[in-house]
Design an enzyme around this catalytic site. Structure first.
Site, PDB file in Angstrom:
ATOM      1  N   LEU A 165      41.351  34.707  46.348  1.00 42.28           N
ATOM      2  CA  LEU A 165      41.891  33.960  47.166  1.00 42.28           C
ATOM      3  C   LEU A 165      41.608  34.617  48.771  1.00 42.28           C
ATOM      4  O   LEU A 165      41.866  35.705  49.070  1.00 42.28           O
ATOM      5  CB  LEU A 165      43.515  33.901  47.215  1.00 42.28           C
ATOM      6  CG  LEU A 165      44.159  33.049  48.311  1.00 42.28           C
ATOM      7  CD1 LEU A 165      43.812  31.602  48.402  1.00 42.28           C
ATOM      8  CD2 LEU A 165      45.631  33.144  48.006  1.00 42.28           C
ATOM      9  N   SER A 166      41.043  33.567  49.462  1.00 45.65           N
ATOM     10  CA  SER A 166      40.999  33.802  50.824  1.00 45.65           C
ATOM     11  C   SER A 166      40.007  35.241  51.308  1.00 45.65           C
ATOM     12  O   SER A 166      39.024  35.261  50.678  1.00 45.65           O
ATOM     13  CB  SER A 166      42.244  34.024  51.726  1.00 45.65           C
ATOM     14  OG  SER A 166      42.278  34.131  52.980  1.00 45.65           O
TER      15      SER A 166
END
Length: 343
Positions: A165-166
């Site tokens: 994520l991210s």
């Protein structure tokens, strides 16, 4: 002081400044959770998340956590799950849904953890050249974790996957670029293409604006990162992004598509356009008809990883900061696409 020493000190100072700026940006984009925010409890997994030491030289100074379901037989897949900024490895592995899927489908998890000494906001350093090259820094530390996991569990070396994520998504792109011979597929959730910070001139320009590159220029960055002479096979790439993401703009999903379709030698016209669980889905196939790149576009979702708490078919995960209940679980959809749901 020689000109070379001046250059080295200047470069080091610039990198430290970039880290500080990113930490400040992430702090703004990732405010503290209010005390009144009730984070739902997480169901206990069947096994235990454990910290592992001595997994290698660890040049990136990361922390290794792992999860191995009770009674897991040898020959099972391995999934690497990389947390986002301000998160930690055990909580992300649990709330994203990967732990419950490991129990349900039978695979083991590697959960790399960033430390405040490396990055004040616990972001993986996807923008620093020393951490994104094969054999170096944080990327090499994760590779060493994977080797330790394979050795300890007797895992299937041909079925190793990475998602994040991210900043963790950006590091997943790093690992598939630098180690295409080690990963069968990658999943980038609200992340960025490989080499984006260098292409854009700065990481935050990459995040908020994107970089101007042709598909072949994007693809060249991956080819340059791969082992010398590597001509394939290349990892399959799955990209998940929200249309309302103001932290990592959706242009980065388009750039990931441009990068990985070029690497796979296919065009940017989707061969399949449909919906999966109500989410727009596109598939770009290679010359053999296999899925090379696929995207899931979450309409109206901001920055975070989609989850769908529950025990029904397709459900997984628990809502929390940057783990968004949109009634669609990214971990389940990615894992099923990679065939993890078949024993």
């Amino acid at each position: 002081m020689t000109p070379m020493n001046v250059m080295r000190k200047t470069r080091s100072a610039v990198f430290r400044l970039v880290v500080a700026v990113l930490a400040a940006l992430a702090a703004v984009a990732s405010p503290a959770v209010p005390a009144a925010f009730a984070v739902p409890p997480v169901a206990a997994p069947a096994g235990t998340i454990e910290q592992v030491g001595g997994f290698g030289t660890n040049p990136g100074a990361l922390t290794m956590y792992r999860y191995v379901p009770q009674g897991l037989p040898p020959g099972r897949p391995v999934v690497v799950a990389l947390h986002g900024c301000t998160q930690n490895a055990p909580d992300y592995g649990t709330r994203s849904g990967w732990l419950e899927l490991a129990d349900r489908w039978g695979f083991s998890l590697v959960l790399p953890g960033q430390t405040p000494l490396n990055n004040g906001n616990r972001c993986f350093n996807w923008f620093l050249p020393a951490d994104i090259a094969r054999g170096q820094g944080e990327a090499e530390s994760v590779r060493q974790m994977v080797d330790r996991q394979l050795a300890d569990t007797g895992g299937d070396r041909a079925r190793v996957y990475v998602s994040g994520l991210s900043a963790g998504g950006a590091m997943a792109a790093v690992l598939t670029a630098a180690y295409p011979d080690r990963f069968a597929a990658g999943g980038v959730v609200a992340g960025l293409p490989y080499g984006c910070a260098q292409a854009a001139g700065s990481p935050y320009v990459c995040m908020y604006v994107g970089a101007t590159q042709t598909p072949s220029q994007w693809g060249d960055r991956v080819r340059a990162a791969a082992p010398r002479g590597h001509g394939g096979p290349w990892p399959r790439m799955t990209v998940v992004h929200g249309t309302a993401d103001q932290t990592v703009r959706p242009v980065n999903m388009a750039d990931l598509v441009a990068q990985w379709t070029d690497v796979h030698g296919t065009d940017r016209t989707p061969d399949t356009e449909d919906t999966v669980g109500g989410v727009p889905h596109r598939v770009y196939r290679d010359a053999n008809g296999a899925a090379a790149v696929e995207t899931y576009t979450i309409t109206g979702m901001g920055h975070g990883q989609p989850v769908d708490p529950g025990t029904g078919d397709g459900q997984c995960g628990t809502a929390g900061p940057y783990l968004l209940d949109v009634e669609w679980c990214a971990a389940h959809r990615m894992g099923a696409g990679w065939g993890l749901d078949t024993r």
